[in-house]
Design a protein around this motif. Sequence first.
Motif, PDB file in Angstrom:
ATOM      1  N   ASN A 116       0.822  -1.208   0.000  1.00 29.19           N
ATOM      2  CA  ASN A 116       0.000   0.000   0.000  1.00 29.19           C
ATOM      3  C   ASN A 116       0.854   1.255   0.000  1.00 29.19           C
ATOM      4  O   ASN A 116       0.583   2.220  -0.719  1.00 29.19           O
ATOM      5  N   ARG A 119       2.469   1.872  -3.339  1.00 26.75           N
ATOM      6  CA  ARG A 119       1.496   2.277  -4.356  1.00 26.75           C
ATOM      7  C   ARG A 119       0.995   3.691  -4.110  1.00 26.75           C
ATOM      8  O   ARG A 119       0.543   4.378  -5.019  1.00 26.75           O
ATOM      9  N   LYS A 180       4.649  -9.147  -7.054  1.00 26.37           N
ATOM     10  CA  LYS A 180       5.093  -8.082  -6.142  1.00 26.37           C
ATOM     11  C   LYS A 180       5.176  -8.565  -4.699  1.00 26.37           C
ATOM     12  O   LYS A 180       6.129  -8.260  -3.982  1.00 26.37           O
ATOM     13  N   GLU A 256      -2.602  -6.239  -4.217  1.00 26.09           N
ATOM     14  CA  GLU A 256      -3.042  -5.396  -5.305  1.00 26.09           C
ATOM     15  C   GLU A 256      -4.044  -4.345  -4.863  1.00 26.09           C
ATOM     16  O   GLU A 256      -4.575  -3.626  -5.671  1.00 26.09           O
ATOM     17  N   ALA A 258      -5.177  -0.990  -2.848  1.00 23.45           N
ATOM     18  CA  ALA A 258      -4.771   0.215  -2.143  1.00 23.45           C
ATOM     19  C   ALA A 258      -5.874   0.704  -1.215  1.00 23.45           C
ATOM     20  O   ALA A 258      -5.716   1.674  -0.513  1.00 23.45           O
ATOM     21  N   HIS A 328      -5.778   7.353  -7.648  1.00 21.46           N
ATOM     22  CA  HIS A 328      -4.969   6.133  -7.609  1.00 21.46           C
ATOM     23  C   HIS A 328      -5.711   4.959  -6.976  1.00 21.46           C
ATOM     24  O   HIS A 328      -5.131   4.170  -6.233  1.00 21.46           O
TER      25      HIS A 328
END
Length: 378
Positions: A116, A119, A180, A256, A258, A328
């Motif tokens: 998080n 990102r 990731k 994946e 956020a 985002h």
Amino acid sequence: MLLVAVSGGIDSMCLARKVRLEGGPFAIAHCNFGLRGEESDADEAFVRSWAGENGIPIHVKRFDTKAYASAQGISVEMAARRLRYRWFGELCREHGYEAVAVAHNANDNAETLLLNLLRGTGLRGITGMRPEGFIPDPEFADIPLLRPLLGMTRADIEAFAAEQDLQWREDRTNAENDYKRNKIRNLVFPVFKEINPSFIQTLNRDMERFWSEWSEAGKALSPEPVATLGRIRGRGPLPEGQWEGRRGEAPEGSGESAFPASDQNHDFIITEEPWDNTLELKQPLGMLILDKDKAGEFIEGRWETGDWIKPLGAPGKKKMQDWFTDHHIPADEKPFIPLIKSARDPHHVLAVVGYAIDHSVRVTNSTRLILRISIKNA
């Protein structure tokens, strides 16, 4: 009765054993995503065998995960998450299971925190997963999702497995760095451990503290309801003095998302109160105020094609699709973010709960009454 998600790995086998030791009735759900060929089939056979030896009911489903990911234009990891949680919800509806338990642990929580942060995220993004939430699917968002192992580190789980003489299946892809989350686990965490051997516990304590502080700030600034406001679409009459809604849970556990698990399925409440021009307009993160008279009648909803908002101070409308991009917010999270919409134009978004309001409902010197939208923490 509890439904326990069991992949066959050490975490889920630890969870299954712990639930078994508690003695309550439960069933197992195993997903065969078909991503590792014979190894996936061997995982399925292993879990079936364990369930049979222990007399536990089991549900197994095979998915064409890659085909679904391609059709939806999403990653394989996101596809697997969507497929599994939707199936869990369907099982609960069909068989009457009261909740679903998954095996996320403290290491998973720390990984999610770092993902998080990398990102880009706000305060909610640093509060971590919660031990209790709800299934991250809009259709099943009323079904509890439990994380009994969230307070255990991977080292704790390995120690428990050794103590219980547990057997489990190893997923060879965990050692690969194609994803990731694996990169953080395999490349970053070892460096952190050199700096602070107990960094997993430290990060989890920090997330819990952030959550506690954010929760208390929201409670302190949430007034008691003072008026009946009506109904929310599909929910029927609400208790006098308030509108209540529920946040859809953001996908977790894959790195994946956020819109983190800290915000999962917390009720939000809309209260009406007189506006005092001497009060501060700026609110804590996650809390919104808007002019009640300007808002008029409104409904709760989720994002749909055609939805739009006029951001504060902006010269014109912005499609919600573009608003999400500007902030985002990944595409997979959009369906889970509650929106307050105008009853006159259901595509006009008056407020994005926890984020922003439309320019048309802003509080001004002429405002008499406000609506305060705040997260209602348990």
